[in-house]
Write a protein that holds these residues in place. Structure first.
Motif, PDB file in Angstrom:
ATOM      1  N   PHE A 115       0.647  -1.270   0.438  1.00  0.00           N
ATOM      2  CA  PHE A 115      -0.402   0.143   0.011  1.00  0.00           C
ATOM      3  C   PHE A 115       0.881   1.153   0.189  1.00  0.00           C
ATOM      4  N   THR A 116       0.720   2.064  -0.840  1.00  0.00           N
ATOM      5  CA  THR A 116       1.767   3.280  -0.695  1.00  0.00           C
ATOM      6  C   THR A 116       1.382   4.387  -0.309  1.00  0.00           C
ATOM      7  N   MET A 117       2.025   5.003   0.389  1.00  0.00           N
ATOM      8  CA  MET A 117       1.848   6.190   1.064  1.00  0.00           C
ATOM      9  C   MET A 117       0.939   7.070   0.865  1.00  0.00           C
ATOM     10  N   ARG A 118       0.832   7.323  -0.116  1.00  0.00           N
ATOM     11  CA  ARG A 118      -0.639   7.876  -0.587  1.00  0.00           C
ATOM     12  C   ARG A 118      -2.024   7.858  -0.259  1.00  0.00           C
ATOM     13  N   GLU A 119      -1.935   6.397  -0.762  1.00  0.00           N
ATOM     14  CA  GLU A 119      -2.918   5.502   0.161  1.00  0.00           C
ATOM     15  C   GLU A 119      -3.097   5.485   1.339  1.00  0.00           C
ATOM     16  N   MET A 120      -2.477   5.668   2.216  1.00  0.00           N
ATOM     17  CA  MET A 120      -2.243   5.515   3.811  1.00  0.00           C
ATOM     18  C   MET A 120      -2.178   7.019   4.504  1.00  0.00           C
ATOM     19  N   ARG A 121      -2.140   7.790   3.472  1.00  0.00           N
ATOM     20  CA  ARG A 121      -2.134   9.546   3.743  1.00  0.00           C
ATOM     21  C   ARG A 121      -3.175  10.014   3.520  1.00  0.00           C
ATOM     22  N   GLU A 122      -4.194   9.591   2.450  1.00  0.00           N
ATOM     23  CA  GLU A 122      -5.530   9.805   1.698  1.00  0.00           C
ATOM     24  C   GLU A 122      -6.433   8.744   3.082  1.00  0.00           C
ATOM     25  N   ALA A 123      -5.696   8.023   3.617  1.00  0.00           N
ATOM     26  CA  ALA A 123      -6.848   7.149   4.748  1.00  0.00           C
ATOM     27  C   ALA A 123      -6.735   7.723   5.746  1.00  0.00           C
ATOM     28  N   GLY A 124      -6.332   9.075   6.066  1.00  0.00           N
ATOM     29  CA  GLY A 124      -5.626   9.453   7.272  1.00  0.00           C
ATOM     30  C   GLY A 124      -4.443   8.591   8.360  1.00  0.00           C
ATOM     31  N   ALA A 125      -3.421   8.315   7.749  1.00  0.00           N
ATOM     32  CA  ALA A 125      -2.268   8.226   8.598  1.00  0.00           C
ATOM     33  C   ALA A 125      -1.664   9.425   8.203  1.00  0.00           C
ATOM     34  N   VAL A 126      -0.457   9.194   9.457  1.00  0.00           N
ATOM     35  CA  VAL A 126       0.767  10.535   9.348  1.00  0.00           C
ATOM     36  C   VAL A 126       1.845   9.906   8.974  1.00  0.00           C
ATOM     37  N   PRO A 127       2.543  10.492   8.345  1.00  0.00           N
ATOM     38  CA  PRO A 127       3.774   9.709   8.271  1.00  0.00           C
ATOM     39  C   PRO A 127       5.052  10.192   9.647  1.00  0.00           C
ATOM     40  N   HIS A 128       5.489   9.105   9.848  1.00  0.00           N
ATOM     41  CA  HIS A 128       6.816   9.374  11.095  1.00  0.00           C
ATOM     42  C   HIS A 128       7.891   8.747  10.701  1.00  0.00           C
ATOM     43  N   ASP A 129       8.429   8.778  10.618  1.00  0.00           N
ATOM     44  CA  ASP A 129      10.050   7.870  10.569  1.00  0.00           C
ATOM     45  C   ASP A 129      10.485   7.291  11.467  1.00  0.00           C
ATOM     46  N   THR A 130      10.293   7.481  13.416  1.00  0.00           N
ATOM     47  CA  THR A 130      10.503   6.916  13.889  1.00  0.00           C
ATOM     48  C   THR A 130       9.561   5.873  14.593  1.00  0.00           C
ATOM     49  N   LEU A 131       8.285   6.608  14.267  1.00  0.00           N
ATOM     50  CA  LEU A 131       7.404   6.136  15.360  1.00  0.00           C
ATOM     51  C   LEU A 131       7.103   6.681  16.802  1.00  0.00           C
ATOM     52  N   SER A 132       7.955   7.071  17.199  1.00  0.00           N
ATOM     53  CA  SER A 132       7.805   7.571  18.644  1.00  0.00           C
ATOM     54  C   SER A 132       6.536   7.169  19.527  1.00  0.00           C
ATOM     55  N   PRO A 133       6.095   8.447  18.505  1.00  0.00           N
ATOM     56  CA  PRO A 133       4.323   8.856  19.043  1.00  0.00           C
ATOM     57  C   PRO A 133       3.537   7.477  19.349  1.00  0.00           C
ATOM     58  N   ALA A 134       3.689   6.621  19.368  1.00  0.00           N
ATOM     59  CA  ALA A 134       2.505   5.178  19.075  1.00  0.00           C
ATOM     60  C   ALA A 134       3.053   4.331  20.071  1.00  0.00           C
ATOM     61  N   HIS A 135       1.715   4.712  21.004  1.00  0.00           N
ATOM     62  CA  HIS A 135       1.824   3.960  22.377  1.00  0.00           C
ATOM     63  C   HIS A 135       1.642   2.246  21.998  1.00  0.00           C
ATOM     64  N   ILE A 136       0.534   1.695  20.736  1.00  0.00           N
ATOM     65  CA  ILE A 136       0.422   0.707  20.503  1.00  0.00           C
ATOM     66  C   ILE A 136       1.133   0.315  18.976  1.00  0.00           C
ATOM     67  N   ILE A 137       2.557   0.040  18.420  1.00  0.00           N
ATOM     68  CA  ILE A 137       3.025  -0.645  17.649  1.00  0.00           C
ATOM     69  C   ILE A 137       2.486  -1.659  17.028  1.00  0.00           C
ATOM     70  N   VAL A 138       2.548  -2.388  15.584  1.00  0.00           N
ATOM     71  CA  VAL A 138       1.890  -3.527  14.482  1.00  0.00           C
ATOM     72  C   VAL A 138       2.919  -3.595  13.664  1.00  0.00           C
ATOM     73  N   GLY A 139       3.421  -4.694  13.145  1.00  0.00           N
ATOM     74  CA  GLY A 139       4.246  -4.955  12.232  1.00  0.00           C
ATOM     75  C   GLY A 139       3.793  -5.966  12.261  1.00  0.00           C
ATOM     76  N   ILE A 140       4.686  -7.148  10.741  1.00  0.00           N
ATOM     77  CA  ILE A 140       4.735  -8.396  10.395  1.00  0.00           C
ATOM     78  C   ILE A 140       5.925  -9.154  11.126  1.00  0.00           C
ATOM     79  N   LYS A 141       6.952  -9.140  10.645  1.00  0.00           N
ATOM     80  CA  LYS A 141       8.297  -9.621  11.542  1.00  0.00           C
ATOM     81  C   LYS A 141       9.135  -8.902  12.475  1.00  0.00           C
ATOM     82  N   GLU A 142       9.840  -9.703  12.756  1.00  0.00           N
ATOM     83  CA  GLU A 142      10.304  -9.250  14.560  1.00  0.00           C
ATOM     84  C   GLU A 142      10.530  -7.297  13.369  1.00  0.00           C
TER      85      GLU A 142
END
Length: 982
Positions: A74-101
């Motif tokens: 999914f492109t960054m454009r799709e994510m931004r249009e969905a309401g997500a905000v780009p962030h290089d480090t995710l430092s503001p995130a309380h809940i962090i989701v990924g796939i692999k380690e």
């Protein structure tokens, strides 16, 4: 209605500080979507679709931040249009989701404020820790209190780790995962591996048309292609009669097996009569009851098996394996349970398969990917870049052939969109429950209560301690890792002991080496450079790495840094290596470099042995990966009693084709331009088709190889590289006189050699005199004047006339165009912004300064590395120069750079880092000055690390050839016969 209170996630503040938030993110509850590990070049999946992001933002009222990634499905454009905000480090995130380690350097462990309190973060991923996987114990330690803390110091605000693999329903069945998609992708990759294995045995099958899963945009397109290209052909033409019936066996009872069976249903696999057999394929679904037997002779019972696994053994090797063409292994395995097949059982199965017929037990697709697990003979994972490989356990007799194995460990990512959409659907209900936990909402009975209990079961670590069911790891694999890595209390009971690595130099290839070395928490890395900002940039994202300002002229300070280190890495220019080595000898420290062993370095061998240290060199790309891969392939061939008669090896770093057109030399610099120019001055010795050849340095660029068949897509030329003949000893190839061909060389795009030779002809590569310039325009005129022995007036017409006197019209035109492009002529269209040096310098150094500025890589541009070995072998008992019994073996690597690092930086820095780790761990016993061929543990460790990083070599073989190898044959053709093709 039953109401439960959630386990409290909101804890009172204990002086913890709040990290800085992105201004574009409000202070509310925030979910972060990770960028997957950049080293997993094929990982394109995403745990949440843009649709899910929009639902979380608009309906749940949470913030969503996402790490930028150009590889994600999914492109960054799709994510931004969905309401997500780009962030290089995710430092503001309380809940962090990924796939692999999560890469170790990116695990966020600090707590965050929320609603006036300080709360721990929650990470959700496939962590691969709960089985005690040793390679991820360091990751698990990030979520636990350090062993140095006393009971009253326990940090309750350490992050929570939830493992998707442990999310199950009440019956123990997994509810979140990619199993079905792994089965589909694994079956396809297994069919492709089978096609290759059969081709090696001289049989072309319809499976050669099997589509690779990542080549189609969606699953329906993929299955339709398989049905038409393979299924319809088999239905109409059958499979090769020499194979007899094609028998495919699928093991396992879960979603993996079902996915494989569903995919194979696209082929003609129904029950048939004997007359119809040649046109169809048998698929056998082998269940545990079919091949696990009880010691007391009683029938298999599932409940009894899981309660008493030690009472069962497998007879798969005698009852099923010998009759199979392909095994698609989808059965899970855990310690304490019987293996489907052991190494000894593989031997017995292959012995029996010989009596059944050709092509039996040729190929295994291990979708479960448990290394040395259910199939003990699985030594490693494979990648989507090189999905299959040949393996043979050490105890396998020589008369039994290798087994082709497909063992990609991220198969679902080959179907990234379909797999991500499915994963989001099953994950989202659990994610809402986690969100509710942060908000203190009560858990209502029914489905939500079940999800809350499932999340508790899936929690591996919380509040700095392991969950009860995982406490066994403390005294098991985790404790062993801590002991081995030094993450234990020091003798004084203080902080953990870390191994200290000093890296001297912070140039263009340092980044991946820094990242890989610092990935290990038991290491403290110091990057010492005379450009402090550069060193700070390299170490900024690593808590265990720091930058140090130092100049090599200050040897006292360098000596202090070396004395404090356990190992030194030198990424300095080659002349500095012996200086560093002398300091390492004084303090008895190990040294690792990526450079060739110079005479000055080799002279230190005995002293290094006496000091009990290793000075490991030639562990980059070329030299480095080329040595490791060549030695690995040669060792296999020599074990098969085959003798090499021709060895060619060519390597080069280039711009990607789209960034090479229209620029001088068709080249850009991803490492020192001075090194590239210096190489154009070296002579070469080699042997080609029985003839010893020697080329003087002044002619090296004129007598190259104009057509290098090392790529199916790229037009390339080759340049002989230094002394190839001494590699007969380095690689244990035997006597030079017994070899037909022995050539090592450098790869470039066509046109590089002729233009570089012209630059050398006019004097731009001179090293034996000094030039002082007032303007860059003076450089071409100064060197040409010196070459002609007469001053040239300072005007364009005079310079052009002088150039024509030295070389022909065509060469002069090419040189004038190139000099203009580089900004070295008054009428140049490109500006040369680099200041003119005030001190006199050799022309070659001045020219290198120009090239470093004008032919540098710009943001968004990528480079390319090509490495290709060709070995022509024959049975050791045969003699003579030519025979139809020859085989041609090739081993190749093609790697492109990306936004994270250049291909050159990765292929130089990664092997160096793997070697550093091996020395630190005590795995290398060799002492003195050496290269990677000195000890098997060096080259095998480097190759294994590269395979995991997506930089593995691809090997192939052509049987019963005559006339030599393809590269060998092309090298013989004179340059003049092919010049017109350019």
């Amino acid at each position: 209605m039953t109401i439960l209170r959630r386990a409290p996630l909101l804890l009172s503040a204990r002086g913890a500080h709040s990290p800085a938030h992105s201004r574009s993110v409000s202070n509310g509850l925030t979910i972060g979507i990770r960028r997957e590990d950049p080293s997993r070049i094929w990982e394109r999946r995403c745990p949440l679709t843009p649709e899910a992001v929009n639902e979380l933002v608009t309906k749940e009222g949470v913030n969503v931040v996402v790490q930028p990634c150009d590889r994600r499905v999914f492109t960054m454009r799709e994510m931004r249009e969905a309401g997500a905000v780009p962030h290089d480090t995710l430092s503001p995130a309380h809940i962090i989701v990924g796939i692999k380690e999560t890469p170790l350097s990116e695990v966020l462990t600090d707590p965050l404020p929320l609603s006036g309190q300080v709360v721990p973060r929650t990470h959700l991923m496939f962590s691969h820790t709960h089985k005690g996987q040793e390679y991820n114990m360091e990751l698990l330690s990030k979520f636990l209190n350090p062993p140095t803390l006393s009971a009253h110091q326990i940090d309750r605000l350490r992050p929570t780790l939830i493992d998707y693999e442990l999310l199950t329903d009440d019956s123990g069945k997994r509810t979140v995962g990619f199993g079905w998609y792994a089965g589909v992708a694994g079956a396809l990759e297994s069919l492709a591996a089978l096609a290759h294995a059969l081709l090696e045995q001289g049989v072309a099958s319809p499976f050669l048309s099997t589509p690779r899963p990542h080549t189609h945009p969606c699953l329906p397109s993929l299955t339709n292609s398989l049905h038409k290209l393979v299924g319809d052909r088999i239905a109409s033409e059958g499979t090769p009669p020499v194979l007899g019936p094609v028998v495919i066996c699928v093991t396992g009872t879960g979603k993996v097996a079902q996915g494989a069976l569903d995919l194979l249903a696209e082929l003609p696999i129904q029950r048939v009569s004997v007359d119809d057999l040649p046109r169809l394929i048998y698929v056998v679904h082998a269940l545990p009851k079919d091949y696990f037997v009880r010691a007391d002779g009683s029938p298999y019972e599932r409940s009894h098996y899981y309660a008493n696994p030690d009472q069962y053994t497998s007879i798969f090797h005698e009852k099923i394996a010998p009759y199979l063409t392909l095994l698609v292994h989808g059965a899970g395995w855990a310690r304490g349970y019987p293996r489907t097949m052991t190494n000894e059982q593989l031997r017995l199965a292959l012995e029996a398969a010989q009596g059944v017929g050709p092509g039996r037990f040729t190929c295994v697709g291990d979708i479960s990917c448990d290394i040395e697990g259910g199939l003990e003979f699985l030594p490693q994972h494979s990648t989507l870049s090189a999905p299959f490989f040949s393996t043979r356990p050490a105890a396998l007799p020589a008369h039994l052939r290798d087994v082709t194995v497909m063992a990609v460990d991220i198969l679902p990512t080959a179907l990234p969109r379909d797999a991500s959409q499915h994963f989001t659907r099953v994950l989202l209900p659990y994610l809402r429950t986690v969100i509710g936990g942060y908000r203190g909402a009560p858990v209502v009975g029914g489905d939500e209560r079940g999800r809350a209990e499932a999340l508790e079961r899936a929690t591996t670590a919380k509040g700095g301690v392991l969950a009860e069911r995982h406490r066994w790891l403390e005294d098991g694999p985790l404790g062993a890792w801590r002991s081995q890595s030094g993450v234990v209390k020091s003798e004084a009971g203080g902080a953990p002991v870390r191994k200290k690595v000093l890296m001297l130099g912070s140039g263009m290839v340092a980044g991946p080496a820094v990242d890989e070395i610092a990935r290990h928490g038991d290491v403290e890395l110091f990057v010492a450079s005379n450009v402090l900002n550069e060193a700070k940039r390299l170490t900024a994202h690593h808590a265990n790495a720091s930058a140090v300002l130092v100049d090599m002229g200050d040897q006292q300070r360098v000596g202090q840094l070396v004395e404090e280190a356990d190992l030194v890495v030198s990424l300095l220019p080659v002349p500095f290596h012996p200086i560093v080595a002398e300091i390492c000898l004084k303090h008895k420290k190990h040294l690792v470099t990526a450079s060739y062993i110079s005479p000055a370095m080799r002279a230190l061998h005995e002293r290094a042995v006496d000091a009990n240290v290793i000075f490991l060199n030639e562990i980059g790309l070329d030299p480095g990966i080329d040595h490791c891969s060549a030695i690995s392939l040669l060792s296999k061939l020599q074990a098969e009693n085959k003798r090499v008669v021709s060895f060619t090896s060519f390597c080069g770093g280039l711009p990607a084709p789209e960034h090479a057109e229209g620029i001088p030399l068709k080249y850009k610099f991803s490492w020192s331009p001075r090194g590239v120019l210096g190489a154009a001055l070296n002579g070469a010795r080699f042997k080609l088709c029985g003839e010893l050849r020697e080329i003087e340095g002044k002619n090296i660029l004129k007598e190259g190889f104009p057509d290098m068949p090392v790529s199916d897509v790229l037009k390339l030329e080759g340049i002989a590289n230094r002394d190839s003949l001494h590699y007969a000893d380095v690689y244990s190839l035997g006597k030079v006189e017994d070899l037909r061909t022995l050539v090592r060389g450098t790869i470039r795009y066509p046109g590089f050699s002729s233009l570089m030779h012209s630059f050398k002809t006019i004097g731009l590569l001179d090293v034996d005199r000094q030039v002082r310039l007032e303007h860059w325009f003076d450089l071409p005129r100064e060197v040409l004047s010196a070459r002609l022995g007469a001053p040239i007036p300072n005007d364009a017409a005079s310079f052009t006339s002088a150039l024509l006197n030295l070389m022909g019209d065509l060469e002069s035109t090419e040189v004038l165009d190139a000099l203009s492009w580089l900004g070295l002529l008054p009428e140049s269209t490109h500006t040369l912004a680099t200041p003119v040096p005030t001190a006199p310098m050799a022309p070659i150094d001045l020219f290198a300064t120009v090239l470093a500025q004008q032919l540098r890589y710009h943001p968004g541009e990528r480079d390319l590395v090509v490495l290709h070995h060709e070995l022509v072998v024959r049975p050791a008992t045969l003699v003579g120069l030519h025979t139809s019994a020859e085989e041609v073996h090739t081993s190749s690597l093609v790697a492109y750079g990306d936004a994270g690092a250049s291909a050159m930086a990765r292929t130089v820095g990664m092997p160096l880092a793997f070697a550093v780790r091996a020395v630190l761990d005590g795995n290398i016993q060799t002492r003195g000055v050496c290269g990677p061929g000195a000890e098997k543990a060096i080259w095998t460790g480097v190759l294994a690390g590269l395979e995991q990083a997506g930089l593995g070599m691809r090997e192939s073989v052509s049987h019963r050839v005559s006339g030599g190898g393809q590269v060998e044959s092309m090298l013989v053709r004179p340059r003049s016969t092919l010049m017109q093709t350019y």
